[in-house]
Motif scaffolding. Sequence first.
Motif, PDB file in Angstrom:
ATOM      1  N   THR A   2       0.847  -1.188   0.000  1.00 42.33           N
ATOM      2  CA  THR A   2       0.000   0.000   0.000  1.00 42.33           C
ATOM      3  C   THR A   2       0.883   1.239   0.000  1.00 42.33           C
ATOM      4  OG1 THR A   2      -0.083   0.004   2.398  1.00 42.33           O
ATOM      5  CG2 THR A   2      -1.837  -1.170   1.244  1.00 42.33           C
ATOM      6  N   ARG A   3       0.433   2.231  -0.727  1.00 40.27           N
ATOM      7  CA  ARG A   3       1.180   3.479  -0.819  1.00 40.27           C
ATOM      8  C   ARG A   3       0.498   4.544   0.015  1.00 40.27           C
ATOM      9  NH1 ARG A   3       2.153   3.098  -7.204  1.00 40.27           N
ATOM     10  NH2 ARG A   3       0.238   1.977  -7.064  1.00 40.27           N
ATOM     11  N   ASP A   4       1.295   5.398   0.584  1.00 41.12           N
ATOM     12  CA  ASP A   4       0.793   6.526   1.356  1.00 41.12           C
ATOM     13  C   ASP A   4       0.290   7.598   0.387  1.00 41.12           C
ATOM     14  OD1 ASP A   4       0.327   8.039   3.653  1.00 41.12           O
ATOM     15  OD2 ASP A   4       2.239   9.073   3.458  1.00 41.12           O
ATOM     16  N   ALA A   5      -0.615   8.438   0.864  1.00 40.13           N
ATOM     17  CA  ALA A   5      -1.168   9.504   0.017  1.00 40.13           C
ATOM     18  C   ALA A   5      -0.077  10.446  -0.470  1.00 40.13           C
ATOM     19  CB  ALA A   5      -2.222  10.290   0.795  1.00 40.13           C
ATOM     20  N   TYR A   6       0.944  10.662   0.338  1.00 35.68           N
ATOM     21  CA  TYR A   6       2.020  11.578  -0.040  1.00 35.68           C
ATOM     22  C   TYR A   6       3.027  10.926  -0.981  1.00 35.68           C
ATOM     23  CZ  TYR A   6      -0.028  14.390   3.595  1.00 35.68           C
ATOM     24  OH  TYR A   6      -0.909  15.118   4.330  1.00 35.68           O
ATOM     25  N   ASP A   7       2.969   9.592  -1.142  1.00 35.41           N
ATOM     26  CA  ASP A   7       3.793   8.915  -2.142  1.00 35.41           C
ATOM     27  C   ASP A   7       3.163   9.039  -3.524  1.00 35.41           C
ATOM     28  OD1 ASP A   7       5.583   8.108  -0.205  1.00 35.41           O
ATOM     29  OD2 ASP A   7       4.587   6.186   0.116  1.00 35.41           O
ATOM     30  N   ILE A   8       1.839   9.149  -3.599  1.00 33.34           N
ATOM     31  CA  ILE A   8       1.127   9.214  -4.874  1.00 33.34           C
ATOM     32  C   ILE A   8       1.113  10.637  -5.416  1.00 33.34           C
ATOM     33  CG2 ILE A   8      -1.129   8.908  -5.952  1.00 33.34           C
ATOM     34  CD1 ILE A   8      -1.543   6.559  -4.027  1.00 33.34           C
ATOM     35  N   ALA A  48      -5.000  13.473   1.679  1.00 33.56           N
ATOM     36  CA  ALA A  48      -3.923  14.434   1.904  1.00 33.56           C
ATOM     37  C   ALA A  48      -4.416  15.878   1.987  1.00 33.56           C
ATOM     38  CB  ALA A  48      -2.890  14.318   0.786  1.00 33.56           C
ATOM     39  N   LEU A  49      -5.415  16.240   1.187  1.00 29.01           N
ATOM     40  CA  LEU A  49      -5.857  17.634   1.120  1.00 29.01           C
ATOM     41  C   LEU A  49      -7.162  17.904   1.853  1.00 29.01           C
ATOM     42  CD1 LEU A  49      -4.994  18.308  -2.637  1.00 29.01           C
ATOM     43  CD2 LEU A  49      -3.615  18.792  -0.627  1.00 29.01           C
TER      44      LEU A  49
END
Length: 97
Positions: A2-8, A48-49
Amino acid sequence: MTRDAYDIIIRPLLTEKLTELRENQRKIGLFDLDAANNVEIKKATERALNVKVEKVSVMNVGGKIRRIGRMAGKKPDWKKAIVTLKPGEKLEIFEGV
């Protein structure tokens, strides 16, 4: 994996055209990870936002050829996402820009 929102979401895109879209049509532009799809971008943007997303449009942008004298190189390809926010949603970070 799983990827973090800040990685995407790598960074926002700030251009004149996207500024006009943000002010008139509730759309923001994002520079995204190449391997991310529309669903992942939507979830990462909401996380993230802290906004509600209505629609995500994704474009693959080819890198430009750059020359230095006789040598030629290529900038990397990248992915651009245009995110439409739901009515009534606003991003506070872009208010002073």
